[in-house]
Design a protein around this motif. Structure first.
Motif, PDB file in Angstrom:
ATOM      1  N   GLY A 455       0.680  -1.112   0.001  1.00 18.97           N
ATOM      2  CA  GLY A 455      -0.115  -0.035   0.113  1.00 18.97           C
ATOM      3  C   GLY A 455       0.810   1.072  -0.117  1.00 18.97           C
ATOM      4  N   GLU A 456       2.071   1.087   0.013  1.00 17.33           N
ATOM      5  CA  GLU A 456       3.022   2.548   0.047  1.00 17.33           C
ATOM      6  C   GLU A 456       3.242   2.901  -1.156  1.00 17.33           C
ATOM      7  N   SER A 457       2.998   2.246  -2.101  1.00 11.93           N
ATOM      8  CA  SER A 457       3.200   2.717  -3.576  1.00 11.93           C
ATOM      9  C   SER A 457       2.335   3.828  -3.873  1.00 11.93           C
ATOM     10  N   ALA A 458       1.068   3.522  -3.282  1.00  7.18           N
ATOM     11  CA  ALA A 458       0.349   4.837  -3.481  1.00  7.18           C
ATOM     12  C   ALA A 458       0.382   5.875  -2.722  1.00  7.18           C
ATOM     13  N   LEU A 459       0.982   5.636  -1.379  1.00  7.14           N
ATOM     14  CA  LEU A 459       1.366   6.915  -0.332  1.00  7.14           C
ATOM     15  C   LEU A 459       2.615   7.694  -0.826  1.00  7.14           C
ATOM     16  N   VAL A 460       3.478   7.073  -1.516  1.00  8.64           N
ATOM     17  CA  VAL A 460       4.593   7.716  -1.618  1.00  8.64           C
ATOM     18  C   VAL A 460       4.725   9.021  -2.357  1.00  8.64           C
ATOM     19  N   PHE A 461       3.737   9.132  -3.038  1.00  9.70           N
ATOM     20  CA  PHE A 461       3.596  10.769  -3.927  1.00  9.70           C
ATOM     21  C   PHE A 461       2.938  11.706  -3.013  1.00  9.70           C
ATOM     22  N   ASN A 462       2.560  11.444  -1.671  1.00  4.75           N
ATOM     23  CA  ASN A 462       1.730  12.304  -0.832  1.00  4.75           C
ATOM     24  C   ASN A 462       2.800  13.258  -0.408  1.00  4.75           C
TER      25      ASN A 462
END
Length: 537
Positions: A455-462
């Protein structure tokens, strides 16, 4: 394309349009279902009524035929009983027997066949019958019944066939009734067959069927029309609500439904309008809050530049004179210079983010070669890579990988990806892969660091997100690099995607359309690297 396919194409198009209309229109489905069910019910009722009418007509015809046959037979028996006992001419008695019945049949519309004697001769052998009548109109099953003497009166249905005066063959449904009489001349039993046509009954039944079909068709059309009108009263407000909802979704927040009446649909429209008003108010509040936040960030960033310039001048003086200071003061001057560099970078990123939020970012489009971009980034980040004891490699084809893009923004994207990889590259080299085709060009940056969790691949751009808050940023990043890279990518209409697995590192892939404004369909490079292991189930 073959002629058969060309001929079938209009039918296929019509079927496709019909199925599309069936899926999209509640009104069509309701009307079609109602018409089918109504037609089924009317058909069953019509069939039942026709059957009842047919049975009634046949029963009435049977009674009339049996009654007429019994009466004629009784009159014949009475006339035979009056014949003198001295009369022994069989042929004359047969003629006197059948001719009056034939004449009576001509007057009352029935035919006669005389057969006999019982058990000795069939109709085809010795029968006397109404002229122009086909003797085969009497079924063999009925003849079998009268092969014995003293057989009871019987009847059955048949097809009466005769030849018209103009030579035309005529066939019509009918009832044949058989009765036996004894001829005094030879004391033998003969059978008289009375053939009563059912032409009038058939006409009546046909007329009734046509009337039922006409009435059924009109009833189905009436039901379809009534159903269409009723469903239209319900579907029309729903369609209006759909159109208003689409306009609201498109940003036309002032759109409202027209309310008329006080029924359920009117109350639904009122509730819908109240919901739209509340949403409009909330969206405007959020837009105002967002505008205030963007304005605050932009104002603070601008206002901080003036004092930062002064502090920078003082820091430069101290940094240049650090050789005259004691070691502790010299180290403090170096740290001050480093943090000021990071602070200036943070202000620059905040200003860039505020431009993205305000929609003020624009592209300066030019043809760029992603292979050259990759080599320039490797050269600019070489000192940082040496500082972290890692090597940045480029795997690119011999030919250029071109794309219409803003070279400054693309270099900033790739630089952010490479410096981020250097920050997290615990072991192994960093590999930059470049590929392109006629539709897209792509750059993938692969590291072998700590990787990304589920799930961190979606959060990394925050904005300001970090996988490990305790991990130091050796490159002096601000936490906004990947967010800005994502905004730059979206500005180009491209993709910026991340893959990672704990302990196996991560890979970031940038994909840009070959032509500015084109829609991406695929990427020349895979998102999951070739050296990634299969996940354990």
């Amino acid at each position: 394309m073959s002629l058969d396919r060309l001929g079938r194409q209009p039918a296929l198009d019509a079927i496709t349009r019909g199925l599309t209309l069936w899926r999209r229109s509640i009104q069509v489905r309701v009307v079609a279902s109602t018409v089918v069910l109504s037609a089924l019910v009317i058909g069953i009722m019509g069939w039942f009524l026709v059957q009842q009418t047919r049975d009634g007509l046949l029963e009435q015809s049977e009674d009339a035929a049996l009654s007429e046959a019994a009466r004629v037979t009784a009159e014949t028996e009475d006339s035979l009983a009056a014949v003198p006992a001295t009369e022994t001419d069989v042929a004359r008695q047969l003629t006197d027997l059948v001719d009056p019945i034939i004449q009576l049949g001509d007057a009352r519309d029935f035919s006669v066949v005389l057969s006999g004697p019982a058990g000795e001769a069939r109709i085809t052998d010795t029968a006397r019958y109404t002229p122009l009548l086909d003797k085969a109109s009497v079924p063999e099953s009925l003849e079998d019944h009268f092969d014995s003497v003293a057989a009871t009166t019987a009847f059955t249905y048949t097809e009466i066939r005769r030849t018209a005066t103009n030579g035309e063959e005529i066939s019509e449904p009918g009832i044949v009734v058989g009765s036996q009489v004894q001829l005094p001349a030879d004391s033998k039993t003969y059978t008289i067959y009375y053939l009563f046509p059912l032409t009038e009954e058939a006409r009546t039944l046909s007329l009734l069927q046509r009337a039922m079909l006409t009435a059924a068709g009109l009833m189905v059309l009436l039901v379809a029309g009534v159903t269409w009108l009723v469903t239209r009263q319900v579907v029309t407000p729903v369609r209006m609500a759909r159109r208003v909802a689409e306009r609201l979704a498109a940003g036309q927040l002032q759109e409202r439904l027209r309310v008329s009446g006080e029924d359920d649909l009117a109350r639904l429209a009122t509730s819908f309008n109240q919901m739209a008003t509340n949403l409009q108010r909330q969206i405007r509040q959020l837009e105002e809050l967002s505008r205030v936040q963007r304005r605050f960030v932009a104002d603070v960033s601008h206002e901080l530049r003036t004092p930062l310039t002064t502090v920078r001048m003082a820091s430069d003086v101290l940094h240049d004179a650090r050789g005259d200071f004691d070691p502790a003061t010299s180290r403090a001057a170096e740290l001050l210079q480093t943090e000021l560099d990071r602070f200036e970078g943070l202000l620059g990123d905040l200003l860039e983010i505020s431009r993205f939020d305000a929609g003020a970012a624009v592209l300066e489009i030019d043809d760029i070669n992603l292979v050259d971009v990759a080599h320039r980034i490797v050269d600019s980040t070489a000192p940082l890579a040496r500082q972290n004891d890692c090597l940045v490699l480029v795997e690119a084809p011999d030919h250029p990988c071109l794309a219409e893009a803003d070279v400054r923004r693309v270099e900033r994207i790739v630089r952010n990806l490479v410096t981020n990889a250097i920050d997290h590259a615990d072991t192994g080299d960093i590999v930059i892969r470049v590929a392109g085709d006629d539709h897209a060009a792509s750059i993938a940056v692969r590291d072998h660091g700590v990787g990304l969790g589920l799930g961190e691949s979606a959060l990394v751009f925050n904005r300001f997100w970090r996988a490990d808050p305790a991990r130091a940023r050796t490159s002096g990043g601000t936490g906004l690099g990947l967010s800005i890279a994502l905004e730059d990518t979206h500005l180009h209409g491209g993709w910026l995607q991340a893959w990672g697995r704990p302990g196996e590192g991560a890979q970031f892939r940038l994909t840009l359309p070959r032509r500015a404004g084109a829609v991406l369909r695929h990427s020349p490079l895979p998102l999951v690297p070739d050296d990634a292991t299969e996940p354990v189930a």
